[in-house]
Design an enzyme around this catalytic site. Structure first.
Site, PDB file in Angstrom:
ATOM      1  N   LYS A  13       0.833  -1.213   0.000  1.00  0.00           N
ATOM      2  CA  LYS A  13       0.000   0.000   0.000  1.00  0.00           C
ATOM      3  C   LYS A  13       0.866   1.261   0.000  1.00  0.00           C
ATOM      4  O   LYS A  13       0.644   2.173  -0.778  1.00  0.00           O
ATOM      5  CB  LYS A  13      -0.910   0.053   1.244  1.00  0.00           C
ATOM      6  N   ARG A  88      -9.153   1.199   8.838  1.00  0.00           N
ATOM      7  CA  ARG A  88      -8.779  -0.176   9.162  1.00  0.00           C
ATOM      8  C   ARG A  88      -9.862  -0.884   9.963  1.00  0.00           C
ATOM      9  O   ARG A  88      -9.706  -2.046  10.312  1.00  0.00           O
ATOM     10  CB  ARG A  88      -7.498  -0.174   9.987  1.00  0.00           C
ATOM     11  N   ARG A 122      11.466  -6.101   4.822  1.00  0.00           N
ATOM     12  CA  ARG A 122      11.220  -4.665   4.644  1.00  0.00           C
ATOM     13  C   ARG A 122      12.190  -3.829   5.480  1.00  0.00           C
ATOM     14  O   ARG A 122      12.469  -4.138   6.637  1.00  0.00           O
ATOM     15  CB  ARG A 122       9.787  -4.337   5.049  1.00  0.00           C
ATOM     16  N   ARG A 155      11.414  -1.832  11.169  1.00  0.00           N
ATOM     17  CA  ARG A 155      10.418  -1.348  12.124  1.00  0.00           C
ATOM     18  C   ARG A 155      10.201  -2.392  13.211  1.00  0.00           C
ATOM     19  O   ARG A 155      10.144  -3.581  12.908  1.00  0.00           O
ATOM     20  CB  ARG A 155       9.088  -1.116  11.396  1.00  0.00           C
ATOM     21  N   ARG A 166      -0.442  -8.360  13.913  1.00  0.00           N
ATOM     22  CA  ARG A 166      -0.975  -7.441  12.886  1.00  0.00           C
ATOM     23  C   ARG A 166      -1.855  -8.204  11.897  1.00  0.00           C
ATOM     24  O   ARG A 166      -2.869  -7.687  11.439  1.00  0.00           O
ATOM     25  CB  ARG A 166       0.174  -6.741  12.153  1.00  0.00           C
TER      26      ARG A 166
END
Ligand code: AMP
Length: 215
Positions: A13, A88, A122, A155, A166
């Site tokens: 996204k 969300r 990531r 992160r 998550r």
């Protein structure tokens, strides 16, 4: 144009929102980025959000909604905006409906196996939040952001325990939004497994914008 990019964590996204933002000349509004910026500069909002984020939980709706309401009032949103990571929950979607007129919701679809692979590789810029992947989208120089020269890091919520939470949050609270926007007839599904370039090209086609692409 007021656009929502929907999809599980790691579906791209942020990357796609950033590219579209450049093409459409409208801001990318990433609630995750806004929270991280508040944590970085140690605001009250940042302190509140951090506990939830580190555990991979959603920040409470009232806090998130208020933050978005403030953001979309700003001058740079006059021509439109791209929401990345918001809404969300159904509560957030209902709140948004009262303050904005969303034109299109793009739902990025990705298998869980691939989500985990993407998130674990990531790396994010400490300074400008640009996102990279150690294999699929590496920076030119290892550990350094191409955009601003900032340091890249993993992160805390991209670590395995938080990722699991998550994904649970996504399944339970965010996935129902697919049905919500399908019923409103404004949702389009896009396969998020091809390359960044390919997905961007499909999005440009969908949104009728110039497809020329340079990375
Ligand atoms: P993201 O960068 O979009 O993956 O978001 C990182 C984290 O920020 C999420 O796991 C949540 O803890 C928090 N967050 C971001 N957007 C929202 C939202 N719309 N509602 C609640 N929490 C959010």
């Amino acid at each position: 144009m007021q656009l929502i990019l929907l999809g599980p964590p790691g579906s791209g996204k942020g990357t796609q929102a950033q590219l579209l933002s450049g093409k459409l000349d409208i801001p990318q509004i990433s609630t995750g980025d806004i929270f991280r910026e508040n944590i970085r500069i140690k605001t009250e909002l940042g302190k509140l959000a951090q506990d939830y984020m580190d555990k991979g939980q959603l920040v409470p709706d009232n806090v998130t909604n208020e933050m978005v309401a403030e953001r979309v009032k700003q001058q740079d949103c006059i021509k439109g905006f791209i929401l990345d990571g918001y809404p969300r929950t159904v509560n957030q979607a209902e709140f948004l409906e009262a303050i904005a007129k969303i034109d299109i919701v793009i739902n990025l679809i990705l298998e869980e196996e691939e989500i985990v692979e993407r998130i674990s590789g990531r790396r994010t810029c400490m300074n400008c939040e640009a996102s990279y992947h150690v294999n699929f989208n590496p920076p030119k120089k290892k550990g350094v952001c191409d955009n601003c020269g900032g340091e890249l890091f993993q992160r805390p919520d991209d670590k395995p325990e938080a990722v699991k939470k998550r994904l649970e949050e996504y399944q339970k609270k965010t996935k129902p939004l697919i049905e919500y926007y399908l019923r409103k007839n404004i949702l389009t599904n896009i396969d998020a497994s091809p390359s960044i370039k390919e997905i961007h090209s499909r999005l440009c086609e969908l949104l009728n914008i110039n497809k020329k692409f340079s990375l």
